[in-house]
Design an enzyme around this catalytic site. Sequence first.
Site, PDB file in Angstrom:
ATOM      1  N   ARG A 169       0.957  -0.866  -0.143  1.00  0.00           N
ATOM      2  CA  ARG A 169      -0.414  -0.171  -0.140  1.00  0.00           C
ATOM      3  C   ARG A 169       0.646   1.309  -0.193  1.00  0.00           C
ATOM      4  O   ARG A 169       0.347   2.467  -1.045  1.00  0.00           O
ATOM      5  CB  ARG A 169      -1.207   0.463   1.202  1.00  0.00           C
ATOM      6  CG  ARG A 169      -1.437   0.831   1.329  1.00  0.00           C
ATOM      7  CD  ARG A 169      -2.522   1.439   0.405  1.00  0.00           C
ATOM      8  NE  ARG A 169      -3.232   0.879  -0.612  1.00  0.00           N
ATOM      9  CZ  ARG A 169      -3.925   1.150  -1.873  1.00  0.00           C
ATOM     10  NH1 ARG A 169      -2.510   2.308  -2.768  1.00  0.00           N
ATOM     11  NH2 ARG A 169      -3.972  -0.118  -3.082  1.00  0.00           N
TER      12      ARG A 169
ATOM     13  N   LYS B 163       2.103  25.203  -4.089  1.00  0.00           N
ATOM     14  CA  LYS B 163       0.916  24.845  -4.082  1.00  0.00           C
ATOM     15  C   LYS B 163       1.033  22.652  -3.839  1.00  0.00           C
ATOM     16  O   LYS B 163       0.466  22.540  -4.389  1.00  0.00           O
ATOM     17  CB  LYS B 163      -0.274  24.830  -4.259  1.00  0.00           C
ATOM     18  CG  LYS B 163      -0.082  26.412  -4.559  1.00  0.00           C
ATOM     19  CD  LYS B 163      -1.283  27.473  -5.376  1.00  0.00           C
ATOM     20  CE  LYS B 163      -1.289  28.225  -5.505  1.00  0.00           C
ATOM     21  NZ  LYS B 163      -2.679  29.113  -6.559  1.00  0.00           N
TER      22      LYS B 163
ATOM     23  N   LYS C 237       5.543  39.981  -4.208  1.00  0.00           N
ATOM     24  CA  LYS C 237       3.796  39.749  -4.434  1.00  0.00           C
ATOM     25  C   LYS C 237       3.227  40.893  -4.370  1.00  0.00           C
ATOM     26  O   LYS C 237       3.533  42.104  -2.901  1.00  0.00           O
ATOM     27  CB  LYS C 237       3.480  38.421  -3.830  1.00  0.00           C
ATOM     28  CG  LYS C 237       3.975  37.086  -5.071  1.00  0.00           C
ATOM     29  CD  LYS C 237       2.763  36.030  -3.981  1.00  0.00           C
ATOM     30  CE  LYS C 237       3.481  34.867  -4.353  1.00  0.00           C
ATOM     31  NZ  LYS C 237       2.612  33.954  -4.690  1.00  0.00           N
TER      32      LYS C 237
ATOM     33  N   GLU D  32       5.713  40.426  -9.131  1.00  0.00           N
ATOM     34  CA  GLU D  32       4.108  40.411  -9.417  1.00  0.00           C
ATOM     35  C   GLU D  32       3.533  41.442  -9.971  1.00  0.00           C
ATOM     36  O   GLU D  32       3.332  42.746  -9.035  1.00  0.00           O
ATOM     37  CB  GLU D  32       3.453  39.129  -8.297  1.00  0.00           C
ATOM     38  CG  GLU D  32       1.673  39.273  -8.706  1.00  0.00           C
ATOM     39  CD  GLU D  32       1.025  38.725  -7.802  1.00  0.00           C
ATOM     40  OE1 GLU D  32       0.675  37.399  -7.538  1.00  0.00           O
ATOM     41  OE2 GLU D  32       0.807  39.878  -6.067  1.00  0.00           O
TER      42      GLU D  32
ATOM     43  N   ASP E 191       0.295  38.747 -13.009  1.00  0.00           N
ATOM     44  CA  ASP E 191      -1.161  37.685 -12.143  1.00  0.00           C
ATOM     45  C   ASP E 191      -2.626  38.089 -13.199  1.00  0.00           C
ATOM     46  O   ASP E 191      -2.939  39.390 -12.508  1.00  0.00           O
ATOM     47  CB  ASP E 191      -0.915  38.209 -10.566  1.00  0.00           C
ATOM     48  CG  ASP E 191      -2.403  37.308 -10.006  1.00  0.00           C
ATOM     49  OD1 ASP E 191      -2.058  36.225 -10.062  1.00  0.00           O
ATOM     50  OD2 ASP E 191      -2.487  38.136  -9.088  1.00  0.00           O
TER      51      ASP E 191
END
Length: 286
Positions: free
Chosen positions: A95, A130, A162, A194, A216
């Site tokens: 597993r 992320k 940013k 950014e 962005d």
Amino acid sequence: MDVTSKLIDLALVEDIGTGDVTTEYFVPEGKEVTAYVMSKGEGIVAGVAVAMEVFERVDRNLKVEALLTDGAEISYGEYIIKITGSARSILTAERTVLNFLQQLSGEATKTSTFVKLTEGTKAKILDTRKTTPGWRYLEKMAVRAGGGTNHRMGLYDRAMVKDNHLVAEGGLPAIQDAINKLAEEKPHVQIELEADTLEQVESFLKLDGVDYILLDNMTNEQMRQALEMRGDAEKPLMEASGGVTLETVRGIAKTGVDFISVGALTHSAIALDISMEFYEKESSKS
């Protein structure tokens, strides 16, 4: 990598705990088998070395052979790894092995889909931060297996300024001073700013030492205008970001941007269906 080794240890402790009671009571001691890790879908394989290490960590006496390597295209029924040895050990590792392979191969497969949609353009598909906590190194490895390119690994290897950072700044002179100081003290760290508007792009292009400008959530037309502002200069490189999907990525790539960052490569990938088949005696499969 040490982080990967610790992650494997954690995964095995989490799964095995005080012992695999199923194999201990229902699988005869000394039973030898041959097993194959196989694909039950189509995609790109990733995590083979990690899977092999799991088997070896559970039982160093297992004979583990990679039949495919990371980045290989796989179809239904193809074999990825062959394992020979103790049935108990193979079942105990099963597993954890499949969890690593399924998730990483799913991320490689999703990356490959995005990459194929940008063929014929210069845009490279980037991952983001992320990622699953603790899995970043492995997930970025999976992105590479799928043909993607890694963005920064963490907060330490690229300065990414940013909008929240810019609020605390004192305008362009303060940003330039910060860029100069970082370049002097940490010359190997790249710098990315950014931009939410074309006005910001225009301002950032006046600064020295900027390696990337992140566009962005801009429209394709706005991104084309940003690239026109840069003109023939090689830098800063332009990165598109924000809500990129399979439906929109090609249009974005055709604007001429250098990079497209896609958080979905790691935070929304569907695990590839991978399983294990057991044979009591040596099989002719290879």
